[in-house]
Design a protein around this motif. Structure first.
Motif, mmCIF file in Angstrom:
data_model
loop_
_atom_site.group_PDB
_atom_site.id
_atom_site.type_symbol
_atom_site.label_atom_id
_atom_site.label_comp_id
_atom_site.label_asym_id
_atom_site.label_seq_id
_atom_site.Cartn_x
_atom_site.Cartn_y
_atom_site.Cartn_z
ATOM 1 N N TYR A 73 0.826 -1.207 0.000
ATOM 2 C CA TYR A 73 0.000 0.000 0.000
ATOM 3 C C TYR A 73 0.859 1.255 0.000
ATOM 4 O O TYR A 73 0.659 2.176 -0.812
ATOM 5 C CB TYR A 73 -0.916 0.006 1.223
ATOM 6 C CG TYR A 73 -1.627 1.321 1.429
ATOM 7 C CD1 TYR A 73 -2.654 1.720 0.583
ATOM 8 C CD2 TYR A 73 -1.255 2.180 2.470
ATOM 9 C CE1 TYR A 73 -3.299 2.939 0.756
ATOM 10 C CE2 TYR A 73 -1.880 3.400 2.648
ATOM 11 C CZ TYR A 73 -2.905 3.777 1.794
ATOM 12 O OH TYR A 73 -3.531 4.984 1.960
ATOM 13 N N ALA A 74 1.828 1.320 0.910
ATOM 14 C CA ALA A 74 2.648 2.522 1.053
ATOM 15 C C ALA A 74 3.489 2.797 -0.180
ATOM 16 O O ALA A 74 3.644 3.953 -0.591
ATOM 17 C CB ALA A 74 3.546 2.385 2.282
ATOM 18 N N ALA A 75 4.023 1.758 -0.790
ATOM 19 C CA ALA A 75 4.948 1.940 -1.910
ATOM 20 C C ALA A 75 4.262 2.041 -3.261
ATOM 21 O O ALA A 75 4.772 2.716 -4.171
ATOM 22 C CB ALA A 75 5.960 0.788 -1.933
ATOM 23 N N TYR A 76 3.070 1.408 -3.411
ATOM 24 C CA TYR A 76 2.525 1.288 -4.767
ATOM 25 C C TYR A 76 1.064 1.678 -4.974
ATOM 26 O O TYR A 76 0.700 2.017 -6.107
ATOM 27 C CB TYR A 76 2.713 -0.159 -5.254
ATOM 28 C CG TYR A 76 4.133 -0.621 -5.180
ATOM 29 C CD1 TYR A 76 5.113 -0.040 -5.992
ATOM 30 C CD2 TYR A 76 4.527 -1.601 -4.276
ATOM 31 C CE1 TYR A 76 6.440 -0.441 -5.902
ATOM 32 C CE2 TYR A 76 5.853 -2.006 -4.189
ATOM 33 C CZ TYR A 76 6.806 -1.429 -5.002
ATOM 34 O OH TYR A 76 8.106 -1.812 -4.905
ATOM 35 N N THR A 77 0.218 1.643 -3.965
ATOM 36 C CA THR A 77 -1.213 1.801 -4.261
ATOM 37 C C THR A 77 -1.898 3.004 -3.619
ATOM 38 O O THR A 77 -3.097 3.190 -3.816
ATOM 39 C CB THR A 77 -1.997 0.540 -3.848
ATOM 40 O OG1 THR A 77 -2.165 0.506 -2.421
ATOM 41 C CG2 THR A 77 -1.299 -0.713 -4.324
ATOM 42 N N GLN A 78 -1.198 3.800 -2.835
ATOM 43 C CA GLN A 78 -1.865 4.930 -2.183
ATOM 44 C C GLN A 78 -2.666 5.751 -3.194
ATOM 45 O O GLN A 78 -2.174 6.015 -4.295
ATOM 46 C CB GLN A 78 -0.828 5.840 -1.515
ATOM 47 C CG GLN A 78 -0.109 5.240 -0.329
ATOM 48 C CD GLN A 78 0.722 6.292 0.391
ATOM 49 O OE1 GLN A 78 0.192 7.251 0.956
ATOM 50 N NE2 GLN A 78 2.041 6.120 0.356
ATOM 51 N N PRO A 79 -3.877 6.168 -2.855
ATOM 52 C CA PRO A 79 -4.595 5.961 -1.583
ATOM 53 C C PRO A 79 -5.560 4.773 -1.625
ATOM 54 O O PRO A 79 -6.453 4.672 -0.786
ATOM 55 C CB PRO A 79 -5.380 7.261 -1.443
ATOM 56 C CG PRO A 79 -5.752 7.574 -2.863
ATOM 57 C CD PRO A 79 -4.585 7.135 -3.715
ATOM 58 N N SER A 129 -7.996 -1.066 -1.663
ATOM 59 C CA SER A 129 -8.805 -2.181 -2.179
ATOM 60 C C SER A 129 -8.048 -3.087 -3.138
ATOM 61 O O SER A 129 -8.439 -4.242 -3.337
ATOM 62 C CB SER A 129 -10.057 -1.638 -2.882
ATOM 63 O OG SER A 129 -9.713 -0.930 -4.066
ATOM 64 N N VAL A 130 -6.979 -2.593 -3.746
ATOM 65 C CA VAL A 130 -6.243 -3.407 -4.719
ATOM 66 C C VAL A 130 -5.108 -4.204 -4.084
ATOM 67 O O VAL A 130 -4.353 -4.891 -4.769
ATOM 68 C CB VAL A 130 -5.688 -2.526 -5.863
ATOM 69 C CG1 VAL A 130 -6.819 -1.873 -6.628
ATOM 70 C CG2 VAL A 130 -4.718 -1.480 -5.327
ATOM 71 N N VAL A 131 -4.975 -4.104 -2.761
ATOM 72 C CA VAL A 131 -3.928 -4.844 -2.049
ATOM 73 C C VAL A 131 -4.459 -6.211 -1.630
ATOM 74 O O VAL A 131 -5.499 -6.316 -0.984
ATOM 75 C CB VAL A 131 -3.450 -4.072 -0.802
ATOM 76 C CG1 VAL A 131 -2.352 -4.862 -0.078
ATOM 77 C CG2 VAL A 131 -2.936 -2.692 -1.188
ATOM 78 N N LYS A 132 -3.764 -7.269 -2.018
ATOM 79 C CA LYS A 132 -4.151 -8.640 -1.694
ATOM 80 C C LYS A 132 -2.996 -9.305 -0.946
ATOM 81 O O LYS A 132 -1.837 -8.954 -1.142
ATOM 82 C CB LYS A 132 -4.460 -9.446 -2.961
ATOM 83 C CG LYS A 132 -5.312 -8.713 -3.985
ATOM 84 C CD LYS A 132 -6.713 -8.442 -3.482
ATOM 85 C CE LYS A 132 -7.527 -7.708 -4.553
ATOM 86 N NZ LYS A 132 -8.899 -7.378 -4.057
ATOM 87 N N HIS A 154 0.528 -8.468 -2.571
ATOM 88 C CA HIS A 154 0.742 -7.882 -3.891
ATOM 89 C C HIS A 154 -0.448 -6.997 -4.234
ATOM 90 O O HIS A 154 -1.480 -7.020 -3.550
ATOM 91 C CB HIS A 154 0.879 -8.975 -4.956
ATOM 92 C CG HIS A 154 -0.374 -9.754 -5.191
ATOM 93 N ND1 HIS A 154 -0.794 -10.775 -4.349
ATOM 94 C CD2 HIS A 154 -1.337 -9.665 -6.160
ATOM 95 C CE1 HIS A 154 -1.920 -11.285 -4.782
ATOM 96 N NE2 HIS A 154 -2.288 -10.625 -5.884
ATOM 97 N N SER A 155 -0.292 -6.209 -5.263
ATOM 98 C CA SER A 155 -1.398 -5.358 -5.704
ATOM 99 C C SER A 155 -1.875 -5.819 -7.077
ATOM 100 O O SER A 155 -1.108 -6.392 -7.863
ATOM 101 C CB SER A 155 -0.970 -3.890 -5.766
ATOM 102 O OG SER A 155 0.050 -3.689 -6.731
ATOM 103 N N GLU A 156 -3.134 -5.559 -7.330
ATOM 104 C CA GLU A 156 -3.734 -5.884 -8.617
ATOM 105 C C GLU A 156 -4.498 -4.661 -9.125
ATOM 106 O O GLU A 156 -5.557 -4.346 -8.607
ATOM 107 C CB GLU A 156 -4.690 -7.078 -8.474
ATOM 108 C CG GLU A 156 -4.021 -8.376 -8.045
ATOM 109 C CD GLU A 156 -5.021 -9.514 -7.863
ATOM 110 O OE1 GLU A 156 -6.235 -9.280 -8.075
ATOM 111 O OE2 GLU A 156 -4.586 -10.628 -7.501
#
Length: 275
Positions: A174-180, A183-186, A207-209
């Motif tokens: 979350y911190a490195a790739y998906t902020q904010p 929901s895409v963090v699995k 991981h993120s999707e």
């Protein structure tokens, strides 16, 4: 909301996801044959018992000298060892990775509040630390993004290694790739694991999707956090995070090989604040 087990006066992992839904001795070198034959020819029946005792003594001495592997030296030939004296840990990385000083802190802050650190680690090592560089907000400051990073962090106050791994693995993504967008963090279910050095603990992969790509450096990423107790009985975590879906992305097999080298060393407390 502060991490319930963050270090005193230290930033911690602010993203606390809900409980996850499971997804599914080396032999001593032999003497040259010619020398061995001469020795055997020199032995007589009267010396046989003494010779056997002498050979046994030599073998025992060599075994005692070998002992356990030195945690400060790489377990993988040609690799570099990363030591974190604050948490009493060490692990190895390939020779083309960049190893920074143990007192260096590396982490990620809240995109909406520059005063908040979401998560970070110390004694980091980077793979291609300048993999992508960009002035994302147009203020004239260029930021460098690494293809991957590893390090160690504390987890004071945690109840067990599963809790540490489950909370920190998604936080890195979350911190490195998906902020904010959370929901895409699995993440996967916890896995019990023992390193080559005999260190027991638990790891979780996340991981993120579908992370948004507001610039050419942004995109999906993944992480793995291995939680354990150090020699002092305190919880700590080795962690990796890196980009996915790009040329040269670090394969899972290499990440697991690095993880397999995690081991304990004597702790040397420092005043450096770390999460």
């Amino acid at each position: 909301m502060q991490n319930p087990y963050q270090q005193p006066n230290e930033p911690g992992a602010l993203y606390q996801p809900p409980l996850p839904q499971p997804t599914q001795a080396t032999q001593p070198p032999q003497a040259p044959q010619k020398r061995t034959n001469r020795l055997m020819m020199a032995l007589t029946a009267l010396m046989a018992v003494g010779a056997i005792a002498a050979v046994t003594a030599v073998i025992m001495t060599r075994d005692e000298q070998e002992g356990p592997p030195d945690p400060s030296k790489p377990l993988v030939a040609g690799w570099k060892t990363v030591v974190n004296p604050k948490y009493g840990t060490a692990f190895d990385v390939p020779p083309d990775w960049e190893v920074l000083s143990p007192d260096v802190f590396s982490g990620h802050g809240d995109d909406n509040d520059s005063e908040k650190i979401l998560i970070g680690h110390t004694a980091p090592a980077f793979y291609k630390s300048e993999w992508c560089s960009i002035d994302a907000d147009g203020d004239g400051t260029v930021s460098d993004f690494a293809l991957g990073s590893v390090g160690t962090k504390g987890a004071e106050g945690a109840k067990d290694t599963t809790e540490v791994a489950e909370k920190n693995a998604p936080t890195w993504v979350y911190a490195a790739y998906t902020q904010p967008d959370k929901s895409v963090v699995k993440w996967d279910k916890p896995v019990e694991y023992t390193t080559k050095f005999g260190l027991n603990g638990t790891y979780v992969k996340a991981h993120s999707e579908g992370a948004k790509q507001p610039n050419r450096c942004a995109g999906d990423g993944h992480s793995i956090v291995f939680a354990f107790k150090n020699a002092e009985g305190a919880f700590a975590a080795w962690d990796f995070y890196g980009r996915t879906g790009v040329p040269g992305a670090i394969p899972d097999s290499l990440i697991m090989r690095i993880l397999s080298t995690v081991r304990l060393t004597p702790t040397t407390p420092t005043a450096t604040p770390t999460p």
